[in-house]
Design a protein around this motif. Structure first.
Motif, PDB file in Angstrom:
ATOM      1  N   MET A 203       0.728  -1.304   0.021  1.00 36.84           N
ATOM      2  CA  MET A 203      -0.149  -0.101  -0.005  1.00 36.84           C
ATOM      3  C   MET A 203       0.907   1.433  -0.148  1.00 36.84           C
ATOM      4  O   MET A 203       1.907   1.358   0.828  1.00 36.84           O
ATOM      5  N   THR A 204       0.693   2.151  -1.079  1.00 37.34           N
ATOM      6  CA  THR A 204       1.417   3.447  -0.938  1.00 37.34           C
ATOM      7  C   THR A 204       0.616   4.598  -0.910  1.00 37.34           C
ATOM      8  O   THR A 204      -0.627   4.797  -1.733  1.00 37.34           O
ATOM      9  N   TRP A 205       1.240   5.698  -0.658  1.00 34.58           N
ATOM     10  CA  TRP A 205       0.605   6.974  -0.737  1.00 34.58           C
ATOM     11  C   TRP A 205       1.602   8.003  -0.276  1.00 34.58           C
ATOM     12  O   TRP A 205       2.650   7.627   0.271  1.00 34.58           O
ATOM     13  N   HIS A 206       1.381   9.292  -0.523  1.00 32.31           N
ATOM     14  CA  HIS A 206       2.401  10.238  -0.326  1.00 32.31           C
ATOM     15  C   HIS A 206       2.203  11.125   0.907  1.00 32.31           C
ATOM     16  O   HIS A 206       0.968  11.419   1.060  1.00 32.31           O
ATOM     17  N   GLU A 207       3.224  11.711   1.652  1.00 28.04           N
ATOM     18  CA  GLU A 207       3.029  12.372   2.727  1.00 28.04           C
ATOM     19  C   GLU A 207       4.026  13.707   2.290  1.00 28.04           C
ATOM     20  O   GLU A 207       5.088  13.683   2.947  1.00 28.04           O
ATOM     21  N   LEU A 208       3.648  14.903   1.777  1.00 27.99           N
ATOM     22  CA  LEU A 208       4.184  15.718   1.318  1.00 27.99           C
ATOM     23  C   LEU A 208       3.975  17.093   1.712  1.00 27.99           C
ATOM     24  O   LEU A 208       4.128  18.150   1.039  1.00 27.99           O
ATOM     25  N   GLY A 209       3.398  17.276   2.920  1.00 28.90           N
ATOM     26  CA  GLY A 209       3.165  18.770   3.442  1.00 28.90           C
ATOM     27  C   GLY A 209       3.705  18.635   4.781  1.00 28.90           C
ATOM     28  O   GLY A 209       3.864  17.728   5.599  1.00 28.90           O
ATOM     29  N   SER A 210       3.979  19.856   5.294  1.00 33.77           N
ATOM     30  CA  SER A 210       4.309  20.064   6.846  1.00 33.77           C
ATOM     31  C   SER A 210       3.326  19.562   7.606  1.00 33.77           C
ATOM     32  O   SER A 210       3.740  19.155   8.905  1.00 33.77           O
ATOM     33  N   GLY A 211       2.119  19.359   7.319  1.00 32.11           N
ATOM     34  CA  GLY A 211       1.018  18.917   8.328  1.00 32.11           C
ATOM     35  C   GLY A 211       1.112  17.413   8.458  1.00 32.11           C
ATOM     36  O   GLY A 211       0.428  17.013   9.271  1.00 32.11           O
ATOM     37  N   SER A 212       1.977  16.744   7.566  1.00 31.24           N
ATOM     38  CA  SER A 212       2.152  15.266   7.641  1.00 31.24           C
ATOM     39  C   SER A 212       2.744  14.870   8.708  1.00 31.24           C
ATOM     40  O   SER A 212       2.560  13.725   9.573  1.00 31.24           O
ATOM     41  N   LEU A 213       3.472  15.974   9.622  1.00 32.20           N
ATOM     42  CA  LEU A 213       4.227  15.577  10.663  1.00 32.20           C
ATOM     43  C   LEU A 213       3.142  15.543  11.993  1.00 32.20           C
ATOM     44  O   LEU A 213       3.143  14.951  13.024  1.00 32.20           O
ATOM     45  N   ARG A 214       1.946  16.331  11.708  1.00 30.69           N
ATOM     46  CA  ARG A 214       0.959  16.221  12.528  1.00 30.69           C
ATOM     47  C   ARG A 214      -0.012  15.179  12.349  1.00 30.69           C
ATOM     48  O   ARG A 214      -0.478  14.344  13.324  1.00 30.69           O
ATOM     49  N   ASP A 215      -0.303  14.899  11.010  1.00 29.68           N
ATOM     50  CA  ASP A 215      -1.476  13.890  10.633  1.00 29.68           C
ATOM     51  C   ASP A 215      -1.289  12.687  10.173  1.00 29.68           C
ATOM     52  O   ASP A 215      -2.047  11.803  10.061  1.00 29.68           O
ATOM     53  N   PHE A 216       0.288  12.196   9.901  1.00 29.16           N
ATOM     54  CA  PHE A 216       0.408  10.766   9.660  1.00 29.16           C
ATOM     55  C   PHE A 216      -0.094   9.944  10.655  1.00 29.16           C
ATOM     56  O   PHE A 216      -0.766   8.781   9.902  1.00 29.16           O
ATOM     57  N   GLN A 217       0.056  10.001  11.868  1.00 28.91           N
ATOM     58  CA  GLN A 217      -0.510   9.087  12.762  1.00 28.91           C
ATOM     59  C   GLN A 217      -2.230   8.696  12.461  1.00 28.91           C
ATOM     60  O   GLN A 217      -2.255   7.313  12.638  1.00 28.91           O
ATOM     61  N   ALA A 218      -2.738   9.775  12.427  1.00 26.11           N
ATOM     62  CA  ALA A 218      -4.269   9.471  12.098  1.00 26.11           C
ATOM     63  C   ALA A 218      -4.545   9.101  10.945  1.00 26.11           C
ATOM     64  O   ALA A 218      -5.403   8.061  10.874  1.00 26.11           O
ATOM     65  N   HIS A 219      -3.374   9.106   9.797  1.00 24.45           N
ATOM     66  CA  HIS A 219      -3.706   8.493   8.435  1.00 24.45           C
ATOM     67  C   HIS A 219      -3.506   6.976   8.611  1.00 24.45           C
ATOM     68  O   HIS A 219      -4.139   6.373   8.015  1.00 24.45           O
TER      69      HIS A 219
ATOM     70  N   LYS B 148       2.015  -4.288   3.696  1.00 22.78           N
ATOM     71  CA  LYS B 148       3.193  -3.494   3.790  1.00 22.78           C
ATOM     72  C   LYS B 148       2.651  -2.277   3.233  1.00 22.78           C
ATOM     73  O   LYS B 148       2.164  -1.936   2.251  1.00 22.78           O
ATOM     74  N   ILE B 149       3.252  -1.223   3.983  1.00 23.20           N
ATOM     75  CA  ILE B 149       3.039   0.221   3.543  1.00 23.20           C
ATOM     76  C   ILE B 149       4.491   0.705   3.241  1.00 23.20           C
ATOM     77  O   ILE B 149       5.447   0.677   3.678  1.00 23.20           O
ATOM     78  N   ASN B 150       4.343   1.567   1.947  1.00 22.91           N
ATOM     79  CA  ASN B 150       5.556   2.556   1.695  1.00 22.91           C
ATOM     80  C   ASN B 150       5.055   3.822   1.475  1.00 22.91           C
ATOM     81  O   ASN B 150       4.256   3.916   0.484  1.00 22.91           O
ATOM     82  N   ILE B 151       5.270   4.734   2.123  1.00 22.72           N
ATOM     83  CA  ILE B 151       5.140   6.053   2.088  1.00 22.72           C
ATOM     84  C   ILE B 151       6.135   6.498   1.097  1.00 22.72           C
ATOM     85  O   ILE B 151       7.135   7.055   1.390  1.00 22.72           O
ATOM     86  N   ASP B 152       6.051   6.275  -0.287  1.00 21.31           N
ATOM     87  CA  ASP B 152       7.170   6.423  -1.110  1.00 21.31           C
ATOM     88  C   ASP B 152       7.445   7.490  -1.737  1.00 21.31           C
ATOM     89  O   ASP B 152       8.366   7.855  -2.464  1.00 21.31           O
ATOM     90  N   GLU B 153       6.648   8.841  -1.154  1.00 21.14           N
ATOM     91  CA  GLU B 153       7.289  10.261  -1.311  1.00 21.14           C
ATOM     92  C   GLU B 153       6.755  10.861   0.105  1.00 21.14           C
ATOM     93  O   GLU B 153       5.730  11.081   0.404  1.00 21.14           O
ATOM     94  N   TYR B 154       8.079  11.406   0.821  1.00 18.01           N
ATOM     95  CA  TYR B 154       7.655  12.359   2.074  1.00 18.01           C
ATOM     96  C   TYR B 154       8.622  13.419   2.165  1.00 18.01           C
ATOM     97  O   TYR B 154       9.628  13.212   1.570  1.00 18.01           O
ATOM     98  N   ALA B 155       8.366  14.273   2.961  1.00 20.06           N
ATOM     99  CA  ALA B 155       9.010  15.597   3.337  1.00 20.06           C
ATOM    100  C   ALA B 155       9.195  16.503   2.295  1.00 20.06           C
ATOM    101  O   ALA B 155       8.779  16.357   1.189  1.00 20.06           O
ATOM    102  N   ASN B 156       9.516  17.689   2.708  1.00 22.02           N
ATOM    103  CA  ASN B 156       9.554  18.971   1.802  1.00 22.02           C
ATOM    104  C   ASN B 156      11.062  19.379   1.579  1.00 22.02           C
ATOM    105  O   ASN B 156      11.907  18.832   2.508  1.00 22.02           O
ATOM    106  N   ARG B 157      11.334  20.477   0.917  1.00 26.31           N
ATOM    107  CA  ARG B 157      12.581  20.940   0.772  1.00 26.31           C
ATOM    108  C   ARG B 157      13.228  21.215   2.024  1.00 26.31           C
ATOM    109  O   ARG B 157      14.429  21.191   2.200  1.00 26.31           O
ATOM    110  N   ARG B 158      12.274  21.914   2.985  1.00 26.91           N
ATOM    111  CA  ARG B 158      12.942  22.460   4.017  1.00 26.91           C
ATOM    112  C   ARG B 158      13.261  21.357   5.096  1.00 26.91           C
ATOM    113  O   ARG B 158      14.169  21.904   5.802  1.00 26.91           O
TER     114      ARG B 158
END
Length: 822
Positions: A212-228, A245-255
């Motif tokens: 299972m794959t999806w992306h976490e690509l916003g600063s809000g993911s640091l708050r929301d991923f656990q609920a997702h 098996k889960i792969n968050i196959d894109e995560y984090a921002n440039r910062r």
């Protein structure tokens, strides 16, 4: 840059420090190392280097299909050679990256299916086909299918089209590769509505993905991923599906990329939930998403991932001050009962913190523990970072309630910290020598002819990281300058680290002066852009007291972020603890004495091996001293040398990371101590002008080359070669260091990707078979980088020939050769 700590962990804590609690009795299961992957982390075989890749124990990467038009490199089958060679796990094939445009051209499923056939046939034919995962669709919630549309009726139309195409492509893949593992749906963001429908459909139609794959690509993911994550697992239970098996196959921002204090926030939540995750590809391929400088040089982010790769045993529960909250202190921890080690990685917050470790078993650790604290600081995306500095090494008693408290004071938000607990034993750990250091932000200095800019923030998460979220740019007038007022405690030599950006297209200069004195020229190598931060190290002599350090415009524009001043107390040195080295075989751990590095000794017997990751600031000779109880053998660059206990060896190290292997019939190894600045005394050096050129290769004038010219127009035919004759004083193993430049690019029209390309050269030494070596893009045609290649030379004259029959080789400035054992 270094956080300050009290003399001992038992010292009184500062007022109201944050508290991060670690419970060694609350196992979360085996360390998985799932969160160390990268999208387009590899661009070519050799980019990044083996020595930069292997230590990170990367579990998954995501790359394009072979020949995909989306980017000029990063083909999955091509990079799989170096990935698997260096212990990599599995490769996600981003199948739609076969297309050239972004977003992908929507030419219909009938156009896509022949492409699917080609991709699957090629992957299925690979001898490692079982280590690839097919991702048929990328971000279908936004691309092609618009599954994120708010209108329910339109959503259902789009959904049904996607489900039909998912089933068609899934079955097409399985028809060619019956054992294929398929991942999806791979949305750009988490969507409960879609996933509930998708799981029901995929189960009913027997087209359920294996991953299972999806992306976490916003600063809000640091708050929301656990609920997702929690919601997704509940959807599986609702659908009667066993956990995928889960792969968050894109995560984090440039910062976040390159910033240890940001990375620890992302990695801790993924590792805690035992999911795999690949950092996003916002800029250039081939640097593990911003964590490898050039081809082989660590930055602060690389060292954080090296620490992460060093966790063993089980992860244990960590309770941060504020869970699931953006940009706060977070951490992860491990306990290895067989090694009798506990490790805590934490960061993401300024100020003071107490790390409270609970349930420290006396039967495992004894009545005392040694607590070792180190810092991995932010050095920029393109800024080198030496081995993390040890800030504290202290012995402390385990409290009656089984707790150990380690106070960290003066933490830096962009840094990550590692706390290691090992049994105390007898003796006293050596207190680390932490030099005086201070940092000064450019935006707080006196600015003439420049402007303060705000960079990556929570609200502008895809802005680039900057220290304090600000830098000073537009320093482009004749009078532009930044005056830093600094105060140093004593007269002496100071290392000045300048965090900068240079997008001028060539090396750029500024004039550095102290208190208005005679200026000296500081030359800054090129960077990807003004905000893709690099680090320039220079040395200044300062009397005690307050001074003004001025950086004034030179021949081009440079952006300034921060400067760090550190007292230079001698030549650079580092002590690498053997108990924290990578191991193979079954060595044992001896903590009977905590003298020296404090973490005891690693006891090697026949068949055992310890591998140390040793940093070198530049190519050259360093003093290496094995602190051992008996003779050991050191392996480096394909050479093996016997080392006596405590006796210094002069070894040639390449710039960046060097993997040094230690073996012994029987020896207790405490540390590998390395010092020096990279001496070139005793090396051989040959300018490009000394080579014999053929077939169109010729000397080209170059103001930035060491002797005013480089070898250009090399390769692109079998006849175009450059042949050096090198005179070796003795036969044996050498490192050939090639100083080169090139700036091949292909603009694919993606504003956020810099599609740099690599070049290769076939290097032939004497009568040996040619060796193909990859050379990464140097950001400009006038910046010369180095790549080190181990070679065998015979005493006397040796021919070293460069060529490339099928494509252009890089421009070559000069070559150097150093005997591995000097």
């Amino acid at each position: 840059m270094a956080g300050t700590l009290p003399a001992a962990p038992s010292a009184a804590a500062a007022a109201d420090p944050q508290r991060l609690t670690v419970d060694l009795a609350a196992s979360e299961g085996p360390v998985m190392l799932g969160a160390n992957g990268a999208l387009y982390g590899l661009s070519d075989d050799g980019v990044p280097s083996d020595a930069a890749l292997e230590p990170l124990k990367v579990t998954s990467i995501s790359q394009k299909p072979e020949g995909g038009a989306q980017h000029p490199n990063g083909d999955a089958l091509t990079v799989s050679k170096s990935f698997f060679r260096n212990g990599g796990g599995e490769i996600n094939v981003m199948m739609q990256d076969i297309y050239a445009k972004w977003p992908y051209e929507d030419l219909g499923i009938d156009d896509y299916l022949p492409k699917v056939d080609k991709i699957v046939k090629e992957v299925a034919a690979d001898p490692n086909s079982d280590r690839f995962v097919y991702i048929p669709f990328n971000e279908p919630d936004q691309i092609w299918y618009k599954l994120d549309v708010a209108d329910q009726a339109q959503y259902e139309v789009n959904r049904d089209r996607f489900f039909k195409d998912w089933k068609t492509v899934y079955q097409r893949i399985r028809a060619i590769d019956p054992d294929a593992r398929i991942a999806g749906p791979n949305e750009a963001a988490y969507h409960t509505r879609l996933l509930r429908d998708f799981l029901a459909f995929a189960k009913r139609e027997n087209v359920l993905p294996q991953v299972m794959t999806w992306h976490e690509l916003g600063s809000g993911s640091l708050r929301d991923f656990q609920a997702h994550y929690d919601d997704y697992r509940s959807l599986e239970r609702e659908a009667g599906i066993a956990p995928l098996k889960i792969n968050i196959d894109e995560y984090a921002n440039r910062r976040d990329l390159s910033v240890p204090g940001q990375l620890v926030q992302w990695v801790s939540m993924f590792e805690r939930n035992k999911v795999y995750a690949n950092a996003a590809y916002w800029d250039a391929a081939g640097n593990l998403s911003g964590h490898v400088v050039r081809q082989n040089i660590p930055n602060g982010g690389w060292w954080f991932f090296r620490w992460y790769a060093g966790l063993t045993g089980d992860t244990v529960r960590v309770t941060p001050p504020r869970a699931n909250t953006i940009d706060t202190l977070q951490g992860l921890a491990s306990l290895d009962t067989s090694r009798r080690q506990a490790q805590v990685l934490l960061g993401g917050s300024d100020g003071d913190s107490d790390v409270v470790v609970e349930n420290v078993s006396r039967s495992l650790f004894g009545r005392t523990v040694t607590a070792t604290v180190a810092e991995a600081a932010w050095s920029g995306y393109e800024g080198q970072h030496a081995a993390p500095r040890v800030l504290a090494r202290t012995k402390v008693e385990v409290a009656d309630d089984g707790t150990v408290t380690v106070p960290l004071r003066g933490m830096h938000k962009m840094s990550a910290y590692r706390v290691v607990l090992t049994p105390g034993g007898s003796g006293t750990p050596a207190a680390p020598a932490v030099p005086w250091s201070a940092s000064y932000e450019a935006e707080d200095a006196a600015i003439t002819g420049g402007q303060v800019y705000t960079q990556g923030t929570v609200s502008n998460a895809n802005g680039y990281a900057a220290s304090g979220t600000k830098d000073v740019g537009s320093l482009n007038t004749a009078t532009s300058k930044v005056d830093f007022t600094v105060t140093v405690p004593r007269a002496g030599t100071y290392d000045l680290a300048i965090l900068y950006g240079n997008q001028s297209g060539a090396p750029a200069t500024q004039k550095l002066s102290v208190d208005g004195g005679a200026p000296v020229t500081v030359t800054y190598p090129s960077t990807e852009n003004w905000t893709y931060r690099a680090k320039k190290d220079v040395r200044v002599e300062l009397p005690a007291g307050t001074h003004v350090l001025t950086l004034a415009k030179g021949d081009a524009e440079v952006t300034l972020d921060r400067v760090d001043l550190t007292a230079r107390t001698g030549e650079p040195s580092a002590s690498y603890e053997a108990t924290l080295a990578d191991i193979s075989g079954k060595p044992s751990y001896d903590y009977s004495s905590s003298a020296g590095t404090g973490t005891g000794a690693l006891v090697l017997a026949g068949g055992d091996k310890a591998v140390f990751d040793v940093y070198a600031a530049r190519d050259g000779y360093y003093t290496v001293v094995p602190q051992t109880s008996a003779a050991v053998k050191l392996g480096l660059h394909g050479e093996t040398v016997t080392a006596a206990p405590g006796r210094p060896l002069r070894l040639y190290l390449v710039a960046g990371n060097n993997r040094v292997a230690v073996t012994a019939e029987r020896a207790a190894v405490r540390s590998l101590d390395v010092s020096g600045d990279g001496s070139t005394s005793g090396t051989l050096s040959y300018e490009g002008a000394s080579a014999t050129l053929a077939g169109g290769a010729r000397l080209v004038d170059s103001a930035h080359a060491s002797a005013g010219s480089h070898i250009g127009w090399l390769g692109n035919s079998a006849e175009s070669t450059a042949e050096f004759t090198v005179d070796a004083p003795t036969s044996g193993r050498y490192v050939l260091v090639v100083h080169y430049a090139h700036n091949d690019r292909r603009d694919n029209g993606h504003a956020y990707n810099t599609d740099i390309m690599s070049r290769t050269a076939d290097i032939t030494v004497g009568t040996a078979a040619p060796r193909k070596v990859t050379f990464k893009n140097t950001w400009s045609w006038d910046d010369y980088w180095t790549v080190g290649v181990p070679v065998d030379l015979k005493k006397g004259a040796n021919k070293v020939t460069f060529g490339n029959a099928s494509a252009w080789a890089p421009d070559i400035d000069r070559i150097e050769l150093g005997r591995v054992v000097g």
